[in-house]
Design a protein around this motif. Structure first.
Motif, PDB file in Angstrom:
ATOM      1  N   ARG A 273       0.604  -1.528   0.230  1.00 33.94           N
ATOM      2  CA  ARG A 273      -0.053  -0.093   0.224  1.00 33.94           C
ATOM      3  C   ARG A 273       0.522   1.094  -0.174  1.00 33.94           C
ATOM      4  NH1 ARG A 273      -4.227   0.229   4.588  1.00 33.94           N
ATOM      5  NH2 ARG A 273      -5.332  -1.983   3.596  1.00 33.94           N
ATOM      6  N   TRP A 274       2.033   1.640   0.628  1.00 37.86           N
ATOM      7  CA  TRP A 274       3.068   2.259   0.831  1.00 37.86           C
ATOM      8  C   TRP A 274       3.569   2.726  -0.584  1.00 37.86           C
ATOM      9  CZ3 TRP A 274       7.584   3.254   0.554  1.00 37.86           C
ATOM     10  CH2 TRP A 274       8.500   4.301   0.488  1.00 37.86           C
ATOM     11  N   VAL A 275       3.785   1.448  -1.199  1.00 37.19           N
ATOM     12  CA  VAL A 275       4.472   1.759  -2.590  1.00 37.19           C
ATOM     13  C   VAL A 275       4.001   2.063  -3.632  1.00 37.19           C
ATOM     14  CG1 VAL A 275       6.029   0.314  -4.525  1.00 37.19           C
ATOM     15  CG2 VAL A 275       6.351  -0.538  -2.100  1.00 37.19           C
ATOM     16  N   TYR A 276       2.159   1.847  -3.266  1.00 36.10           N
ATOM     17  CA  TYR A 276       1.533   2.132  -4.597  1.00 36.10           C
ATOM     18  C   TYR A 276       1.403   3.307  -3.677  1.00 36.10           C
ATOM     19  CZ  TYR A 276      -3.256   3.128  -7.067  1.00 36.10           C
ATOM     20  OH  TYR A 276      -4.724   3.168  -7.599  1.00 36.10           O
ATOM     21  N   ARG A 277       0.745   4.049  -2.805  1.00 34.31           N
ATOM     22  CA  ARG A 277       0.532   5.317  -2.580  1.00 34.31           C
ATOM     23  C   ARG A 277       1.991   6.736  -3.074  1.00 34.31           C
ATOM     24  NH1 ARG A 277      -3.463   4.696   2.939  1.00 34.31           N
ATOM     25  NH2 ARG A 277      -4.803   4.135   2.035  1.00 34.31           N
ATOM     26  N   SER A 278       2.735   6.007  -2.023  1.00 39.10           N
ATOM     27  CA  SER A 278       3.720   6.448  -2.295  1.00 39.10           C
ATOM     28  C   SER A 278       4.700   6.698  -3.377  1.00 39.10           C
ATOM     29  CB  SER A 278       5.213   6.518  -1.305  1.00 39.10           C
ATOM     30  OG  SER A 278       3.714   7.172  -0.113  1.00 39.10           O
ATOM     31  N   VAL A 279       4.372   5.615  -4.791  1.00 38.14           N
ATOM     32  CA  VAL A 279       5.516   5.940  -5.523  1.00 38.14           C
ATOM     33  C   VAL A 279       4.675   5.808  -6.531  1.00 38.14           C
ATOM     34  CG1 VAL A 279       7.596   4.201  -6.673  1.00 38.14           C
ATOM     35  CG2 VAL A 279       7.473   4.482  -4.218  1.00 38.14           C
ATOM     36  N   LEU A 280       3.981   4.382  -5.990  1.00 34.98           N
ATOM     37  CA  LEU A 280       3.679   4.146  -8.421  1.00 34.98           C
ATOM     38  C   LEU A 280       3.036   5.338  -8.259  1.00 34.98           C
ATOM     39  CD1 LEU A 280       2.584   0.745  -7.599  1.00 34.98           C
ATOM     40  CD2 LEU A 280       4.808   1.437  -8.877  1.00 34.98           C
ATOM     41  N   THR A 281       1.638   6.200  -7.354  1.00 36.23           N
ATOM     42  CA  THR A 281       0.893   6.983  -8.028  1.00 36.23           C
ATOM     43  C   THR A 281       1.335   8.320  -7.943  1.00 36.23           C
ATOM     44  OG1 THR A 281      -1.158   5.267  -6.167  1.00 36.23           O
ATOM     45  CG2 THR A 281      -1.834   8.211  -6.508  1.00 36.23           C
ATOM     46  N   PRO A 282       1.874   8.668  -7.559  1.00 36.38           N
ATOM     47  CA  PRO A 282       2.360   9.973  -8.303  1.00 36.38           C
ATOM     48  C   PRO A 282       3.555   9.570  -9.371  1.00 36.38           C
ATOM     49  CG  PRO A 282       3.395   9.635  -5.942  1.00 36.38           C
ATOM     50  CD  PRO A 282       2.575   8.621  -6.074  1.00 36.38           C
ATOM     51  N   VAL A 283       3.837   8.581  -9.790  1.00 35.46           N
ATOM     52  CA  VAL A 283       4.542   8.413 -10.590  1.00 35.46           C
ATOM     53  C   VAL A 283       3.935   7.752 -12.121  1.00 35.46           C
ATOM     54  CG1 VAL A 283       5.436   6.091 -12.325  1.00 35.46           C
ATOM     55  CG2 VAL A 283       6.936   7.357 -10.128  1.00 35.46           C
ATOM     56  N   HIS A 285       0.795   9.528 -11.737  1.00 35.35           N
ATOM     57  CA  HIS A 285       0.243  10.756 -12.456  1.00 35.35           C
ATOM     58  C   HIS A 285       1.370  11.612 -12.683  1.00 35.35           C
ATOM     59  CE1 HIS A 285      -1.927  10.896  -8.248  1.00 35.35           C
ATOM     60  NE2 HIS A 285      -2.663  10.195  -8.984  1.00 35.35           N
ATOM     61  N   ALA A 286       2.640  11.787 -12.850  1.00 34.66           N
ATOM     62  CA  ALA A 286       3.861  12.413 -13.197  1.00 34.66           C
ATOM     63  C   ALA A 286       3.516  11.747 -14.910  1.00 34.66           C
ATOM     64  CB  ALA A 286       4.794  12.076 -12.987  1.00 34.66           C
ATOM     65  N   VAL A 287       3.716  10.714 -15.095  1.00 38.31           N
ATOM     66  CA  VAL A 287       4.003   9.543 -16.834  1.00 38.31           C
ATOM     67  C   VAL A 287       2.198  10.319 -17.332  1.00 38.31           C
ATOM     68  CG1 VAL A 287       2.655   7.972 -17.904  1.00 38.31           C
ATOM     69  CG2 VAL A 287       4.395   8.336 -15.553  1.00 38.31           C
ATOM     70  N   ARG A 288       0.958  10.856 -16.483  1.00 39.42           N
ATOM     71  CA  ARG A 288      -0.477  11.485 -17.201  1.00 39.42           C
ATOM     72  C   ARG A 288      -0.285  12.753 -17.424  1.00 39.42           C
ATOM     73  NH1 ARG A 288      -4.274  11.779 -12.828  1.00 39.42           N
ATOM     74  NH2 ARG A 288      -4.043  13.488 -12.679  1.00 39.42           N
ATOM     75  N   ASP A 289       0.231  13.586 -16.777  1.00 45.16           N
ATOM     76  CA  ASP A 289       0.223  14.671 -16.634  1.00 45.16           C
ATOM     77  C   ASP A 289       1.706  15.208 -17.850  1.00 45.16           C
ATOM     78  OD1 ASP A 289      -1.660  15.379 -15.040  1.00 45.16           O
ATOM     79  OD2 ASP A 289      -0.029  15.652 -13.370  1.00 45.16           O
ATOM     80  N   THR A 290       2.486  14.363 -17.795  1.00 50.04           N
ATOM     81  CA  THR A 290       3.730  14.669 -18.896  1.00 50.04           C
ATOM     82  C   THR A 290       3.761  14.184 -20.352  1.00 50.04           C
ATOM     83  OG1 THR A 290       5.269  13.149 -17.560  1.00 50.04           O
ATOM     84  CG2 THR A 290       5.472  15.329 -16.887  1.00 50.04           C
ATOM     85  N   VAL A 291       3.182  12.814 -20.085  1.00 46.60           N
ATOM     86  CA  VAL A 291       3.394  12.414 -21.189  1.00 46.60           C
ATOM     87  C   VAL A 291       2.050  12.010 -22.087  1.00 46.60           C
ATOM     88  CG1 VAL A 291       4.064   9.781 -22.397  1.00 46.60           C
ATOM     89  CG2 VAL A 291       5.545  10.837 -20.876  1.00 46.60           C
ATOM     90  N   LEU A 292       1.093  11.016 -21.380  1.00 50.05           N
ATOM     91  CA  LEU A 292      -0.579  10.613 -21.774  1.00 50.05           C
ATOM     92  C   LEU A 292      -1.108  11.893 -21.795  1.00 50.05           C
ATOM     93  CD1 LEU A 292      -0.996   7.807 -19.527  1.00 50.05           C
ATOM     94  CD2 LEU A 292      -0.079   7.800 -21.916  1.00 50.05           C
TER      95      LEU A 292
END
Length: 361
Positions: A273-283, A285-292
């Motif tokens: 859960r920590w990996v999902y919230r702290s690592v995967l979710t920001p990554v 969001h960043a991929v969505r905002d910068t690429v997708l």
């Protein structure tokens, strides 16, 4: 839970110990604790294995069997129920209605007509004929019965009454007197035989009582009953021990399960859960905002440009086709279109002119 402390013995108001109501002795109380401990040691693995199987079965039911059952139910409805319903609704029912209508037209209506106009008159005629024949036969039967009754009375009943009164009655009285004498003799003989049989029965009764019943009663009272009571106490204690062991094993198994669940949660679930919230979710969001999102905006802009280009090309082709048709065949004749709907001002002017003309006239 197992009661490890021995309860104090109950005492009367005078201070004397009161015996227990269930009749348990010191030996039973002393044996109970070791038996329960041994039963707990033997039952605990079985209870933990049982709880593990229950959890696995519930997981298998919720994740595999229930979805498979729903899929099989839907497949069964699609393969069997819906075709059968369609066959019944659109084939069997119309065919049955058609066959019923044909049966009514070809069988029921002719049968009703034949019954009403052929069989009913014929039956009434036969009933009238049978009634007449029955009346004649009834009259003949009554006359024949009267004649036979008169003959039977004077040929059978009167001689039989005379024979009963003057022959059979005296003979019966004589036989009855002889039977009463024989009965008195038989009662005497039977009384003597009864006394003899009673004496023999008393001797046999006391012999069997002394040789069989009293030893069997002593064996039952002094051997079998104490052994049965001891076995009953042992069996009851074993059952109680197994019940206590099963309940304690359930508590222990539940505690072990909770510990394993907490271990799994803190070693696997919480880090994931920590990996999902702290690592995967920001990554993400960043991929969505910068690429997708830029790619999606570019794709939508390219689509709009392509659609606009296609629309312009279509208009150009349509204009060129109209110019070519006008060049080859000339300008088409246009019929003036008549607007049947007059505007409100023209309608008001028309009404005003008509009113002025009527006033002048």
């Amino acid at each position: 839970m197992v009661d490890l402390e021995k309860a104090p013995p109950a005492r009367s108001p005078e201070g004397e110990p009161v015996p227990r109501a269930d009749g348990e002795g010191c030996l039973v109380v002393a044996v109970r604790l070791p038996v329960r401990i041994v039963a707990l040691v033997l039952v605990l693995p079985v209870r933990m294995a049982w709880d593990a199987l229950v959890v696995a079965g519930r997981f298998l039911r919720d994740t595999v069997l229930r979805p498979v059952g729903r899929a099989l139910a839907w497949l069964g409805r699609a393969l069997f129920v819906w075709p059968l319903v369609g066959l019944w609704r659109y084939v069997v029912v119309p065919v049955a209605k058609g066959v019923g209508w044909l049966g009514k037209v070809l069988l029921v209506v002719p049968a009703v007509w034949v019954y009403r106009w052929v069989l009913t008159p014929v039956g009434r005629a036969l009933a009238w004929c049978c009634a007449g024949v029955g009346a004649v036969l009834t009259a003949l039967g009554r006359g024949l019965y009267a004649g036979l009754a008169w003959l039977a009375r004077y040929l059978v009943v009167v001689p039989a009454g005379w024979l009963y009164a003057w022959v059979l009655t005296p003979i019966g009285h004589l036989l009855a007197w002889c039977g009463r004498g024989l009965a008195r003799c038989g009662r005497g003989v039977l009384w003597c035989l009864g006394k003899v049989v009673t004496g023999i029965g008393a001797v046999l009764y006391w012999t069997l009582r002394i040789l069989l019943v009293l030893p069997a009663l002593a064996v039952w009272r002094w051997v079998l009953a104490p052994v049965g009571r001891a076995l009953a106490v042992v069996g009851r204690e074993l059952l109680d021990a197994l019940g206590h062991a099963w309940r304690i094993a359930g508590h222990l198994s539940r505690a072990v399960g909770r510990a394993l669940a907490a271990l799994f949660r803190w070693t696997v679930a919480e880090p994931a859960r920590w990996v999902y919230r702290s690592v995967l979710t920001p990554v993400g969001h960043a991929v969505r905002d910068t690429v997708l999102r830029p790619l999606a905006e570019a794709a939508r802009a390219a689509g709009r440009a392509g659609r606009q280009a296609l629309r312009s090309a279509r208009l150009s082709v349509r204009q060129a086709r109209a110019d070519l048709r006008r060049t080859l065949f000339g300008e088409p004749e246009r019929t003036p279109s008549v607007d049947r709907r007059e505007p409100s001002g023209a309608k008001a002017r028309t009404l005003g002119s008509s009113t002025t003309a009527l006033t002048k006239d």
